[in-house]
Design an enzyme around this catalytic site. Structure first.
Site, mmCIF file in Angstrom:
data_model
loop_
_atom_site.group_PDB
_atom_site.id
_atom_site.type_symbol
_atom_site.label_atom_id
_atom_site.label_comp_id
_atom_site.label_asym_id
_atom_site.label_seq_id
_atom_site.Cartn_x
_atom_site.Cartn_y
_atom_site.Cartn_z
ATOM 1 N N HIS A 238 -34.736 9.121 41.480
ATOM 2 C CA HIS A 238 -33.303 9.385 41.676
ATOM 3 C C HIS A 238 -32.604 9.381 40.309
ATOM 4 O O HIS A 238 -32.975 10.138 39.426
ATOM 5 C CB HIS A 238 -32.755 8.338 42.658
ATOM 6 C CG HIS A 238 -31.379 8.576 43.198
ATOM 7 N ND1 HIS A 238 -30.674 9.739 43.053
ATOM 8 C CD2 HIS A 238 -30.571 7.747 43.918
ATOM 9 C CE1 HIS A 238 -29.498 9.626 43.645
ATOM 10 N NE2 HIS A 238 -29.393 8.434 44.168
ATOM 11 N N HIS B 285 -36.111 18.840 43.834
ATOM 12 C CA HIS B 285 -34.962 18.228 44.508
ATOM 13 C C HIS B 285 -35.162 18.332 46.008
ATOM 14 O O HIS B 285 -35.691 19.325 46.498
ATOM 15 C CB HIS B 285 -33.671 18.969 44.118
ATOM 16 C CG HIS B 285 -32.438 18.165 44.379
ATOM 17 N ND1 HIS B 285 -31.845 18.106 45.611
ATOM 18 C CD2 HIS B 285 -31.720 17.359 43.572
ATOM 19 C CE1 HIS B 285 -30.777 17.318 45.542
ATOM 20 N NE2 HIS B 285 -30.680 16.844 44.322
ATOM 21 N N ASP C 43 -30.980 16.148 36.080
ATOM 22 C CA ASP C 43 -31.498 15.176 35.104
ATOM 23 C C ASP C 43 -32.341 15.795 34.004
ATOM 24 O O ASP C 43 -32.755 15.089 33.079
ATOM 25 C CB ASP C 43 -32.350 14.129 35.848
ATOM 26 C CG ASP C 43 -31.480 13.299 36.768
ATOM 27 O OD1 ASP C 43 -31.779 13.225 37.971
ATOM 28 O OD2 ASP C 43 -30.464 12.759 36.280
#
Ligand code: SDX
Length: 428
Positions: A266, A305, A363
């Site tokens: 995460h 994702h 990210d």
């Protein structure tokens, strides 16, 4: 919601039940499963691949089209034209503020940025080399102990002041976690600075000299905060909602969100992605590293994702922000950025990633921008938590404001022993 449409579920023993099909304003319809318990069976959806846990009007994601809207506004427009506090107002209140509302909100938040001085003592219980996320879980949770005057979560005014305090104080605590880690004195907030300028001042300022924020870096961090502000019912937001559903106070709920965000699957992925780029080291090693991913030795951090099966729109904005910031800082030849772009190009042309619809997520590039701003790697997920605080608080507030909300209590498919009698020690 239109509930005239019906799904009929028929079990193999012939029993059946009619379940309403509900439609939202955007996105897939849902089958309302609440009546299913009448048949004495549960749905089974570990990790919630196909489960809508709530209704919400805050953020919309279309994973196939790669769309992200905050209260209906596309993330690309907000990242380009808005500022973080304005986005906070939007997420919390549902509309963009007028000029008067915006200034009033800015003033309220600015005047709540200081923390009770007793909080400084909490840091001393940690080793200096404690991970800043461990510190944040502790000190944000500790805020619960300081506001006995406004913890009635059913009081809208108490919810509002708690939201303002969290939005205002999390950056102060985040900067304190950094200063504690590097052994420098805490820097108190200064009201003349904007929200982002203040955070950078508390992070990089020292008592020894005046601090002048770099507008390029401020704008880059502002955009990073906007991109990370909310993201529907992700793991940490679902954690905050579940904690809040028991009536826990918002400070404790946000602390639970910080804990959930820390994981490398995460929010911890930004730190892991940068470490991965440093481990690869050179574009000449990209192909070998990608082969290791395909051999399932490790995952490509910052890729993939649960919802986006197309490019994460935030990753696209982050990539262009990366390029702009590095260009303005005259760091275009930044090795990590060149490496990241080569890695993206290699992965996106490889059937292994194409078949699995693995694209860069938020990210993948954020760490490069954060590094260029001067944020150390161990603070990357703290930055994510700082930005996501408004999302957690807005989602928590939306849930508590719904008078029909109930405590979240999933069931299970039990796979353990059937009933058996106790065996005395001498007979085992
Ligand atoms: C965030 O939910 C949100 O909205 C989160 C977030 C937010 O704003 O709140 O967007 C922020 O958390 C972004 C994600 C950051 N995490 C990472 O970058 C870590 C690396 N990514 C993976 O761990 C993974 O992609 C997840 C956890 C993000 C999603 O995993 P899923 O949906 O559970 O999918 P999966 O693990 O079942 O993967 C499906 C297939 C598998 O291969 P097969 O078993 O089918 O052969 O894809 C593979 C996986 O092995 N796979 C990857 C991969 N991600 C998935 N293979 C290599 N590298 C990867 N990154």
């Amino acid at each position: 919601m239109d509930n005239k449409r019906i799904a009929t579920l028929t079990l193999d023993d012939g029993r059946s039940i009619e379940l309403p099909i509900l439609s939202g304003t955007l996105g897939p319809d849902v089958v309302d499963m609440r009546a299913l318990s009448k048949l004495g069976v549960f749905t089974y959806d570990p990790a919630f691949f196909a489960t809508a846990s709530c209704t919400s009007a805050i953020t919309f994601i279309d994973g196939d089209a790669g769309l992200l809207y905050y209260r209906g506004y596309p993330i690309e427009q907000l990242a380009e034209k808005s500022d973080f506090l304005e986005v906070c107002y939007l997420l919390l209140n549902g509309e963009l503020p007028s000029a008067v509302q915006k200034e009033e909100f800015r003033s309220i938040i600015t005047h709540h940025t200081m923390v009770h001085d007793q909080l400084a003592r909490f840091f001393n219980g940690f080793r200096r080399d404690a991970h800043p996320m461990a510190v944040m879980v502790g000190v944000v949770g500790a805020l619960s102990a300081f506001y006995h005057d406004s913890l009635d979560i059913n009081n809208p005014q108490h919810r509002e002041i708690s939201a303002h305090r969290l939005l205002a104080k999390v950056p102060t605590l985040a900067a304190m976690a950094y200063k504690y880690n590097v052994g420098e004195p805490f820097i108190y907030p200064k009201n003349k600075f904007s929200y982002v300028e203040n955070f950078m001042y508390m992070m990089f300022g020292t008592p020894a000299e005046d601090y002048v924020p770099n507008p390029i870096l401020v704008r880059a961090l502002e955009r990073i905060f906007i991109l990370h502000a909310d993201h529907e019912q992700n793991a940490s937001t679902s954690t905050v909602r579940l904690a809040g559903s028991s009536g826990a106070n918002p400070f404790a709920c946000v602390a639970s969100g910080i804990a959930a965000l820390w994981g490398p699957a995460h929010g911890g992925a930004n730190e892991a992605a940068l470490k991965m780029l440093e481990e690869i080291g050179d574009v000449s090693r990209v192909k070998e590293y990608v082969q290791g991913v395909k051999d399932k030795k490790y995952k490509l951090m910052g890729f993939g994702h649960r919802v986006y099966k197309n490019m994460d729109p935030r990753a696209s904005v982050m990539r262009s922000t990366c390029y702009e910031v590095l260009k303005e800082l005259k760091l275009e030849n930044n090795k990590l950025f060149q490496l990241a772009m080569e890695l993206e190009k290699t992965a996106l042309s490889d059937p292994y990633f194409i078949e699995r619809k693995l694209y860069p997520n938020v990210d993948f590039y954020s760490g490069i921008v954060l590094r260029a701003i001067g944020i150390p790697t161990n603070m990357f997920t703290v930055i994510f938590a700082l930005a996501r605080t408004i999302g957690w608080v807005s989602q928590w507030n939306e849930m508590i404001a719904d008078a029909d909300h109930k405590i979240g209590r999933p069931r299970q498919l039990y796979m353990g022993e059937v009933k058996r009698d106790f065996v005395a020690l001498e007979k085992r």
